[in-house]
Design a protein around this motif. Structure first.
Motif, PDB file in Angstrom:
ATOM      1  N   ASP A 263     -26.161 -31.390 -32.420  1.00  0.00           N
ATOM      2  CA  ASP A 263     -25.720 -30.346 -33.147  1.00  0.00           C
ATOM      3  C   ASP A 263     -24.593 -29.691 -32.703  1.00  0.00           C
ATOM      4  N   PHE A 264     -23.697 -30.411 -31.742  1.00  0.00           N
ATOM      5  CA  PHE A 264     -22.411 -29.612 -31.418  1.00  0.00           C
ATOM      6  C   PHE A 264     -21.325 -29.402 -32.272  1.00  0.00           C
ATOM      7  N   TRP A 265     -21.480 -29.010 -33.569  1.00  0.00           N
ATOM      8  CA  TRP A 265     -20.259 -28.512 -34.437  1.00  0.00           C
ATOM      9  C   TRP A 265     -20.839 -27.510 -35.022  1.00  0.00           C
ATOM     10  N   PRO A 266     -19.702 -26.595 -35.393  1.00  0.00           N
ATOM     11  CA  PRO A 266     -20.006 -24.872 -35.805  1.00  0.00           C
ATOM     12  C   PRO A 266     -20.805 -24.978 -36.980  1.00  0.00           C
ATOM     13  N   GLU A 267     -20.957 -25.788 -37.811  1.00  0.00           N
ATOM     14  CA  GLU A 267     -21.445 -25.650 -39.168  1.00  0.00           C
ATOM     15  C   GLU A 267     -23.084 -25.926 -39.200  1.00  0.00           C
ATOM     16  N   HIS A 268     -23.361 -26.422 -38.014  1.00  0.00           N
ATOM     17  CA  HIS A 268     -24.936 -26.580 -37.914  1.00  0.00           C
ATOM     18  C   HIS A 268     -25.951 -25.444 -37.660  1.00  0.00           C
ATOM     19  N   ALA A 269     -27.031 -25.375 -37.963  1.00  0.00           N
ATOM     20  CA  ALA A 269     -27.806 -24.117 -38.030  1.00  0.00           C
ATOM     21  C   ALA A 269     -28.119 -23.791 -36.548  1.00  0.00           C
ATOM     22  N   THR A 270     -28.047 -25.020 -35.629  1.00  0.00           N
ATOM     23  CA  THR A 270     -28.215 -24.376 -34.184  1.00  0.00           C
ATOM     24  C   THR A 270     -27.151 -23.914 -33.707  1.00  0.00           C
ATOM     25  N   MET A 271     -25.731 -24.344 -34.093  1.00  0.00           N
ATOM     26  CA  MET A 271     -24.793 -23.790 -33.478  1.00  0.00           C
ATOM     27  C   MET A 271     -24.260 -22.425 -34.008  1.00  0.00           C
ATOM     28  N   LYS A 272     -24.967 -22.019 -35.208  1.00  0.00           N
ATOM     29  CA  LYS A 272     -24.536 -20.747 -35.858  1.00  0.00           C
ATOM     30  C   LYS A 272     -25.534 -19.685 -34.926  1.00  0.00           C
ATOM     31  N   LEU A 273     -26.734 -20.227 -34.293  1.00  0.00           N
ATOM     32  CA  LEU A 273     -27.390 -19.419 -33.458  1.00  0.00           C
ATOM     33  C   LEU A 273     -26.700 -19.209 -31.966  1.00  0.00           C
ATOM     34  N   GLN A 275     -24.113 -20.572 -30.476  1.00  0.00           N
ATOM     35  CA  GLN A 275     -22.260 -20.695 -30.076  1.00  0.00           C
ATOM     36  C   GLN A 275     -22.001 -19.465 -29.265  1.00  0.00           C
ATOM     37  N   ARG A 276     -22.095 -18.303 -29.415  1.00  0.00           N
ATOM     38  CA  ARG A 276     -21.968 -17.201 -28.676  1.00  0.00           C
ATOM     39  C   ARG A 276     -22.308 -17.282 -27.419  1.00  0.00           C
ATOM     40  N   THR A 277     -23.654 -17.599 -27.120  1.00  0.00           N
ATOM     41  CA  THR A 277     -24.469 -17.598 -26.078  1.00  0.00           C
ATOM     42  C   THR A 277     -23.768 -18.593 -24.968  1.00  0.00           C
ATOM     43  N   CYS A 401     -36.988 -11.981 -27.869  1.00  0.00           N
ATOM     44  CA  CYS A 401     -36.810 -12.762 -28.689  1.00  0.00           C
ATOM     45  C   CYS A 401     -36.380 -14.064 -28.098  1.00  0.00           C
ATOM     46  N   TYR A 402     -36.727 -15.049 -28.616  1.00  0.00           N
ATOM     47  CA  TYR A 402     -36.537 -16.641 -28.017  1.00  0.00           C
ATOM     48  C   TYR A 402     -35.235 -16.871 -28.727  1.00  0.00           C
ATOM     49  N   GLN A 403     -34.855 -16.443 -29.863  1.00  0.00           N
ATOM     50  CA  GLN A 403     -33.790 -17.004 -30.680  1.00  0.00           C
ATOM     51  C   GLN A 403     -32.392 -16.428 -30.312  1.00  0.00           C
ATOM     52  N   PRO A 404     -31.525 -16.953 -29.937  1.00  0.00           N
ATOM     53  CA  PRO A 404     -30.172 -16.375 -29.928  1.00  0.00           C
ATOM     54  C   PRO A 404     -29.439 -16.231 -31.244  1.00  0.00           C
ATOM     55  N   ASN A 405     -28.801 -15.419 -31.393  1.00  0.00           N
ATOM     56  CA  ASN A 405     -27.840 -15.318 -32.608  1.00  0.00           C
ATOM     57  C   ASN A 405     -26.566 -14.832 -32.124  1.00  0.00           C
ATOM     58  N   ASP A 406     -25.606 -15.088 -33.005  1.00  0.00           N
ATOM     59  CA  ASP A 406     -24.240 -15.191 -32.821  1.00  0.00           C
ATOM     60  C   ASP A 406     -23.573 -14.066 -33.825  1.00  0.00           C
ATOM     61  N   TYR A 588     -26.538  -3.795 -34.424  1.00  0.00           N
ATOM     62  CA  TYR A 588     -25.801  -3.984 -33.399  1.00  0.00           C
ATOM     63  C   TYR A 588     -26.267  -3.102 -31.986  1.00  0.00           C
ATOM     64  N   ILE A 589     -27.644  -2.714 -32.195  1.00  0.00           N
ATOM     65  CA  ILE A 589     -27.910  -2.239 -30.974  1.00  0.00           C
ATOM     66  C   ILE A 589     -29.459  -2.677 -30.584  1.00  0.00           C
ATOM     67  N   LYS A 590     -30.029  -3.522 -31.490  1.00  0.00           N
ATOM     68  CA  LYS A 590     -31.590  -3.966 -31.165  1.00  0.00           C
ATOM     69  C   LYS A 590     -31.139  -5.213 -30.727  1.00  0.00           C
ATOM     70  N   PRO A 591     -32.435  -5.990 -30.118  1.00  0.00           N
ATOM     71  CA  PRO A 591     -31.996  -7.475 -29.298  1.00  0.00           C
ATOM     72  C   PRO A 591     -31.610  -8.521 -30.454  1.00  0.00           C
ATOM     73  N   LEU A 592     -32.033  -8.426 -31.618  1.00  0.00           N
ATOM     74  CA  LEU A 592     -31.932  -9.928 -32.358  1.00  0.00           C
ATOM     75  C   LEU A 592     -30.654 -10.446 -32.402  1.00  0.00           C
ATOM     76  N   PHE A 593     -29.494  -9.482 -32.412  1.00  0.00           N
ATOM     77  CA  PHE A 593     -28.210 -10.002 -32.510  1.00  0.00           C
ATOM     78  C   PHE A 593     -27.286  -9.766 -31.323  1.00  0.00           C
ATOM     79  N   ASP A 594     -27.999  -9.155 -30.270  1.00  0.00           N
ATOM     80  CA  ASP A 594     -27.345  -9.200 -29.251  1.00  0.00           C
ATOM     81  C   ASP A 594     -27.187 -10.215 -28.229  1.00  0.00           C
ATOM     82  N   ALA A 595     -26.138 -11.164 -28.360  1.00  0.00           N
ATOM     83  CA  ALA A 595     -25.937 -12.320 -27.685  1.00  0.00           C
ATOM     84  C   ALA A 595     -25.865 -12.139 -25.846  1.00  0.00           C
TER      85      ALA A 595
END
Length: 647
Positions: A263-273, A275-277, A401-406, A588-595
């Motif tokens: 899944d190493f391409w920007p448009e895949h759902a995994t990389m949308k999560l 990439q920033r990590t 949370c286990y899920q990273p987000n970008d 921009y302060i809670k953990p969900l989107f805090d890469a």
């Protein structure tokens, strides 16, 4: 020598069963007569004497002579295939390929060889003849030719034909149900799930064991049962993982992390999560490698700079064993599989002792059966204490949370109007953007109840295919829903999808598989999502995400509470507005989107794993400690680091 008399003599010996004398005569005859009929009689004689491989060669010599005899070549190919002479079988097959497209036995042999060599691109012509072949083994092999495209008419024809001809075959039933769920054929799902439900009520798992683990999750939310869906995997030898960990390994000053994915391409759902990590990993402490088996077509659709993610290592063309050796050669300390039992996975690479520490994360929401893994990365919501007996992996639980987000590369929602998307201005809009396979008959029934109980409301429903739309509408109409109450939509450009989510009032989650990336996208886009407490990893993901963004009030206790809460919220627009305000304030302060935060937690987890391994300790459950709670935003609304903006 009189060749005619010699041939008659050899034939006479053959007819009398005197095969050795026939062979002696033929060997002498071949010094002067190499005609097709002589080689054909030689082949028959050798076959009677048990020399199948030599018989195949004789048939081939008989068939290749002009004028070519395809009947002899057919026998040659069959015998070469039976003897395992794959190269010779392919050489003969190239001469009579049109015949193989009509002959199930020839197609069977050639397909087996092509599959063993991972040359699937050569197999499409054999699907029809195999699925209509006279023997069950032909049809079972046809099932292996199915591609990952669940909307392909050829695939659907194969599955429908197999199930029609063998309605009692467990494998064909489970395949048929996978396709039925993808196209939301809910009537077929209910009808053909009935025997499975009845069997499971008696404790019979015969329908579970051959099921694909990923698709199994879409109908079974019981993690005590999920672990028995092993599909085509095999148990590892006893002591395999221990032997892997005993392989001598040199630890460097930096921890070497290898991520394995397609899944190493920007448009895949995994990389949308993720990439920033990948970009944020501390290069002073970690070296990052990406072991890539991504489809080249996908990667080439949009140019991107992968160097900031890590060192890319192409393993597409390598066997599983060779790929594992390539990983070992680079001294990888921790190999993280991002696929598990999902499409285009190569998780079996981990069964070849690729790294001293092997970890599952992000791709598959459950235990990855029969894959050599030490840990699964999750959190306290998706991996609660009582789930431990149902996983062979040890739990590595991140604190929030286990899920990273970008938050940097994901587009921000722009202003958009309901009129642009055909939505009524004054109605309460429920929405579901989850994949159609996640929408079960029971889910549709609950949504119908919600619509009936909530006045002036509509359901905005994403459909992947016109057939899905027709099937979903058929069920809703049968339950008394007016057509004006349902607004179907399709997949659109990603940036536009992020924009449109805010037009709805409340997202409705699905069970037993929640929205995963879909839920985080909705929360990012400003849409509150209603979920309920789950019963396995896949059904607990939204609970984790809602807690991480600071709106746990949207987690219902059970399905009835879910329905009731949806109805209540449709009558309380001010409360819904408060949830939307909370999502905006918490982004921009809670953990969900805090890469940055999850990357640091993840790196701590890696360090804890390595420390145990260096001490010679076996993997064990571990909980990563949380960083201090943030009191200031990590980003500003324009996407800049808050720390930099304050300078």
């Amino acid at each position: 020598m009189n060749t005619k008399n010699a041939f008659v003599t050899a034939s006479g010996f053959y007819q009398k069963g005197q095969y050795t004398r026939a062979l002696e005569t033929l060997n002498e005859l071949l010094n002067v007569d190499t005609s097709p009929k002589t080689y054909a009689l030689l082949a028959k004689t050798l076959l009677k004497l048990g020399f199948k491989s030599d018989a195949a060669s004789a048939y081939e010599l008989a068939g290749r002579q002009p004028p070519r005899r395809d009947d002899y070549l057919r026998e040659a190919l069959l015998l070469h295939g039976e003897c395992g002479n794959d190269d010779q079988a392919l050489a003969v097959g190239s001469l009579i390929l049109p015949l193989a497209f009509k002959d199930a036995e020839l197609a069977f042999i050639l397909t087996r060889i092509f599959l063993s060599r991972q040359q699937r691109e050569l197999l499409s012509g054999f699907k029809t003849v195999l699925v209509e072949g006279p023997e069950l083994r032909h049809r079972l092999l046809a099932a292996k030719l199915l591609t990952d495209d669940l909307y392909d008419e050829g695939n659907r024809h194969i599955v429908a034909t197999l199930f029609k001809n063998h309605p009692d075959n467990i494998i064909f039933r489970t395949l048929y149900l996978i396709f039925a769920r993808e196209l939301s054929d809910l009537a077929a799902v209910e009808k053909h799930m009935a025997p499975i439900t009845a069997a499971m009520a008696q404790g019979n798992l015969d329908y579970v064991i051959p099921d694909n683990p990923f698709f199994h999750l879409h109908w079974c939310g019981d993690e005590a049962i999920n672990k028995y869906a092993i599909h085509d995997t095999s148990a590892l030898p006893v002591g395999h993982a221990e032997a892997r960990r005993r392989i001598p390994h040199t630890w460097g000053s930096k921890i070497r992390i290898g991520y394995l994915s397609s899944d190493f391409w920007p448009e895949h759902a995994t990389m949308k999560l993720l990439q920033r990590t990948l970009e944020l990993h501390d290069r002073d402490r970690f070296e990052i490698f990406l072991f890539d088996h991504t489809d080249l077509v996908s990667q080439n659709e949009q140019p991107f700079d992968h160097q900031k993610w890590g060192t890319m290592v192409d393993v597409r063309s390598l066997s599983d064993q060779a790929a594992a050796e390539a990983i070992r050669a680079r001294g990888i300390d921790i190999l993280v599989d991002l696929k598990g039992h999902t499409k285009e996975s190569r998780a079996r690479i981990l069964n070849h002792m690729a790294a001293p520490i092997q970890v599952a994360w992000l791709g598959f929401p459950g235990t990855t059966v029969n894959i050599d893994l030490d840990y699964i990365i999750g959190d306290h919501y998706v991996l609660p204490e009582h789930s431990k007996p149902h996983f062979h992996e040890k739990f590595c639980r991140l604190p929030e949370c286990y899920q990273p987000n970008d938050p940097l590369h994901r587009p921000k929602p722009r202003p958009v109007t309901r009129a642009q998307h055909g939505l009524p201005e004054d109605a309460f809009v429920f929405a579901s953007f989850n994949g159609n396979r996640k929408v079960t008959p029971q889910m549709i029934d609950v949504w119908c109840n919600i619509l009936k109980r909530s006045k002036n409301s509509v359901l905005w429903l994403l459909c992947n295919h016109p057939r899905s739309e027709a099937s979903l509408w058929s069920r809703m109409e049968a339950r008394g829903i007016n057509r004006k109450r349902v607004i179907f939509t399709t997949r659109i450009r990603y940036e536009d999808h992020i924009d449109r989510q805010q037009l709805a009032d409340l997202g409705l989650d699905t069970f037993p598989v929640n929205g995963h990336t879909t839920t985080s996208e909705q929360l990012w886009g400003g849409l509150p999502v209603l979920t309920m407490k789950g019963t396995n990893f896949a059904s607990r993901v939204s609970e984790s995400l809602l807690n991480a963004i600071g709106v746990p009030e949207l987690i219902a206790e059970d399905v009835q509470a879910y329905e009731d809460m949806a109805v209540e919220l449709s009558n309380e627009p001010a409360r819904v507005a408060q949830f939307k305000e909370a999502l905006f304030a918490n982004r921009y302060i809670k953990p969900l989107f805090d890469a940055e935060r999850i990357t640091q937690h993840l790196e701590t987890a890696f360090e804890m794993m390595v420390e145990r391994a260096k001490q010679g300790l076996a993997p064990d459950h571990m909980d990563v400690p949380a960083l201090p709670t943030r009191t200031e935003p990590f980003l500003t609304e324009d996407g800049r680091s808050a720390a930099i903006a304050a300078e």
